[in-house]
Design a protein around this motif. Structure first.
Motif, PDB file in Angstrom:
ATOM      1  N   LEU A   1      59.984 -57.460  -4.507  1.00 40.80           N
ATOM      2  CA  LEU A   1      60.043 -58.798  -5.117  1.00 40.80           C
ATOM      3  C   LEU A   1      58.973 -58.901  -6.208  1.00 40.80           C
ATOM      4  CD1 LEU A   1      61.500 -61.723  -4.759  1.00 40.80           C
ATOM      5  CD2 LEU A   1      59.185 -62.378  -4.130  1.00 40.80           C
ATOM      6  N   GLY A   2      57.769 -58.409  -5.877  1.00 37.64           N
ATOM      7  CA  GLY A   2      56.653 -58.468  -6.834  1.00 37.64           C
ATOM      8  C   GLY A   2      56.986 -57.777  -8.151  1.00 37.64           C
ATOM      9  N   LYS A   3      57.738 -56.677  -8.092  1.00 37.78           N
ATOM     10  CA  LYS A   3      58.067 -55.926  -9.315  1.00 37.78           C
ATOM     11  C   LYS A   3      59.027 -56.686 -10.225  1.00 37.78           C
ATOM     12  CE  LYS A   3      56.332 -52.419 -10.066  1.00 37.78           C
ATOM     13  NZ  LYS A   3      54.939 -52.341 -10.636  1.00 37.78           N
ATOM     14  N   LYS A   4      59.650 -57.733  -9.684  1.00 38.31           N
ATOM     15  CA  LYS A   4      60.654 -58.474 -10.479  1.00 38.31           C
ATOM     16  C   LYS A   4      60.093 -59.759 -11.103  1.00 38.31           C
ATOM     17  CE  LYS A   4      64.607 -57.267  -7.457  1.00 38.31           C
ATOM     18  NZ  LYS A   4      64.121 -56.947  -6.127  1.00 38.31           N
ATOM     19  N   VAL A   5      58.805 -60.071 -10.854  1.00 38.23           N
ATOM     20  CA  VAL A   5      58.282 -61.373 -11.296  1.00 38.23           C
ATOM     21  C   VAL A   5      57.003 -61.227 -12.128  1.00 38.23           C
ATOM     22  CG1 VAL A   5      59.296 -62.576  -9.304  1.00 38.23           C
ATOM     23  CG2 VAL A   5      56.933 -61.734  -9.156  1.00 38.23           C
ATOM     24  N   ASN A   6      56.599 -62.329 -12.795  1.00 42.42           N
ATOM     25  CA  ASN A   6      55.392 -62.323 -13.626  1.00 42.42           C
ATOM     26  C   ASN A   6      54.177 -62.876 -12.886  1.00 42.42           C
ATOM     27  OD1 ASN A   6      57.895 -63.283 -15.531  1.00 42.42           O
ATOM     28  ND2 ASN A   6      56.643 -61.687 -16.457  1.00 42.42           N
ATOM     29  N   VAL A   7      54.425 -63.827 -11.972  1.00 47.13           N
ATOM     30  CA  VAL A   7      53.355 -64.369 -11.122  1.00 47.13           C
ATOM     31  C   VAL A   7      53.949 -64.464  -9.719  1.00 47.13           C
ATOM     32  CG1 VAL A   7      51.949 -66.413 -10.592  1.00 47.13           C
ATOM     33  CG2 VAL A   7      52.216 -65.691 -12.965  1.00 47.13           C
ATOM     34  N   LEU A   8      53.133 -64.101  -8.719  1.00 51.10           N
ATOM     35  CA  LEU A   8      53.626 -64.133  -7.335  1.00 51.10           C
ATOM     36  C   LEU A   8      52.742 -65.065  -6.512  1.00 51.10           C
ATOM     37  CD1 LEU A   8      55.633 -62.946  -5.273  1.00 51.10           C
ATOM     38  CD2 LEU A   8      54.052 -61.033  -4.937  1.00 51.10           C
ATOM     39  N   THR A   9      53.382 -65.976  -5.752  1.00 51.88           N
ATOM     40  CA  THR A   9      52.611 -66.859  -4.876  1.00 51.88           C
ATOM     41  C   THR A   9      53.255 -66.865  -3.487  1.00 51.88           C
ATOM     42  OG1 THR A   9      51.540 -69.028  -4.702  1.00 51.88           O
ATOM     43  CG2 THR A   9      53.806 -69.034  -5.473  1.00 51.88           C
ATOM     44  N   ILE A  10      52.657 -67.642  -2.581  1.00 55.12           N
ATOM     45  CA  ILE A  10      53.113 -67.661  -1.190  1.00 55.12           C
ATOM     46  C   ILE A  10      53.320 -69.102  -0.737  1.00 55.12           C
ATOM     47  CG2 ILE A  10      51.904 -65.565  -0.441  1.00 55.12           C
ATOM     48  CD1 ILE A  10      49.908 -67.922   0.801  1.00 55.12           C
TER      49      ILE A  10
END
Ligand code: ADP
Length: 384
Positions: free
Chosen positions: A65-74
């Motif tokens: 999922l992280g590889k597909k986005v620009n910012v990652l949150t929870i």
């Protein structure tokens, strides 16, 4: 960077009600989202742009999922931190940062962090295994009663138990835990701190949790807390200190006890939107979910003041009811002034499951409190 109606992608780990309410805001601004959650019936499914089903503790699911986005949150703390760390090393913006989550994910580490940083908290002992507690009580190192807390994976009070005699430990998980001094608190308070990727910081007003006198269950979250100014100032000051030391980006909800002699002790923190901030959707200039997104993206933080007094009542599944959910007397409560229900979209109810909440706003806090009681006594979450 352009976030609005653009190619920018925000990733969210967890697709529960907090994620769903976060998505109202990304929809408002047309920010593209990708959400990962284990459940095919996650509340976020309807509001995300793309939904992925997968285990949040699984390295590959989180990493992909992280590889597909620009910012990652929870929207939940229990996620695979090794995957987050690798993504961070590869240059992804992960907010809150992995190091903050490592402290928070384990309650023993969290408590040590408070003592190391001179942040007031209840005394505690750490145990690698539950079986070590008996010896500690026998040799006088630990005295009864105390509050047992699982170091990891406790949620909504499930990893917490008051232990009055050693027999109370039976049936609890065997692993790492803490035994914490029982605090005969006057109030439970919370402060939400917003810290932006640019370093801007703002705090929301102090809220108060009002308990049912017998059931010892939080019944109402009240904003502003009905406490003296000097106590509120101290609570905000301590929340800011925790926020600074933990070096998070996004929201940090700081839960605290107000002792009988008006000291403030930090109980625990959550680095995300929080139940204690739901009132802000109706009562604040900037609700906590919008604020979290502003903070993550380094946009100017919004005004945290309240427009009116706000009270939140949690809607939890009634005892004795498991199955397809029915909300009884919704029309009656919606006929009351200033009442807005939120239904999270979980199809199945079970005792004490968080199914929704109701916000009550009024210029007069006492009037809001009366209406909140009426709501509490009227609405029922039952099964068909
Ligand atoms: P969770 O992570 O499940 O929310 P908490 O640590 O917040 O667990 O504990 C849940 C509740 O248990 C608190 O809101 C408070 O009412 C009670 N509690 C926790 N720690 C103590 C303590 N040391 N003394 C008295 N009550 C406590």
């Amino acid at each position: 960077m352009d976030y609005f109606s653009s190619d920018f992608k925000l990733g969210i780990l967890g697709g529960g009600q907090l994620g769903k309410m976060l998505l109202y805001e990304t929809r408002k601004w047309d920010i593209h989202t990708k959400v990962l959650d284990p459940s095919d019936e996650a509340p976020c499914k309807i509001a995300s742009n793309e939904f992925f089903q997968g285990d949040l503790m699984d390295f590959d699911a989180v990493y992909q999922l992280g590889k597909k986005v620009n910012v990652l949150t929870i929207e939940i703390e229990n996620v695979n931190l090794d995957a987050l760390e690798k993504l961070e090393d590869e240059g992804l913006k992960v907010y809150p940062p992995t190091q903050a989550l490592r402290i928070i994910q384990n309650k023993a580490k969290q408590k040590l962090f408070y003592t190391d940083n001179d942040i007031p908290t209840a005394d505690f002992h750490r145990f690698a295994y539950k079986s070590e507690i008996g010896d500690s009580v026998a040799n006088g190192g630990l005295t009864l009663p105390f509050v047992w807390k699982a170091a990891q994976f406790g949620y909504d009070g499930q990893g917490v138990k008051v232990v009055r005699e050693l027999a109370d430990l039976e049936g609890l998980p065997p692993g790492e835990c803490i035994a914490e001094e029982m605090v005969p608190f006057k109030n439970e308070l919370a402060v939400i701190v917003a810290r932006s990727a640019n370093g801007e910081v703002k705090t929301y007003p102090v809220v108060e949790m009002e308990f049912h006198p017998e059931a010892n269950q939080v019944e109402y979250v009240i904003c502003p807390a009905r406490i003296p100014d000097h106590v509120a100032d101290r609570a905000r000051e301590i929340a800011l200190k925790v926020s600074k030391k933990i070096a998070h980006v996004g929201l940090l909800a700081v839960e605290m006890f107000q002792t009988q002699d008006d000291r403030i002790l930090v109980n625990e923190v959550a680095p995300r939107p929080h139940n204690s901030g739901h009132y802000s959707i109706e009562a604040s200039y900037t609700n906590q979910f919008e604020q979290h997104i502003r903070a993550l993206l380094g946009l100017p933080l919004g005004n945290t003041d309240s427009k009116v007094a706000g009270i939140m009542v949690n809607l939890v599944g009634s005892e004795g009811h498991t199955g397809d959910v029915v909300y009884e007397n919704m029309e009656t409560i919606m006929g009351l002034d200033g009442v807005t229900p939120h239904i999270y979209g979980k199809k199945q109810t079970r005792p004490f499951r968080k199914m929704g909440h109701v916000t009550i706003v009024d210029k007069d806090i006492d009037r809001a409190r009366e209406v909140a009681q009426q709501v509490k006594e009227t609405i029922k979450v039952i099964s068909r």
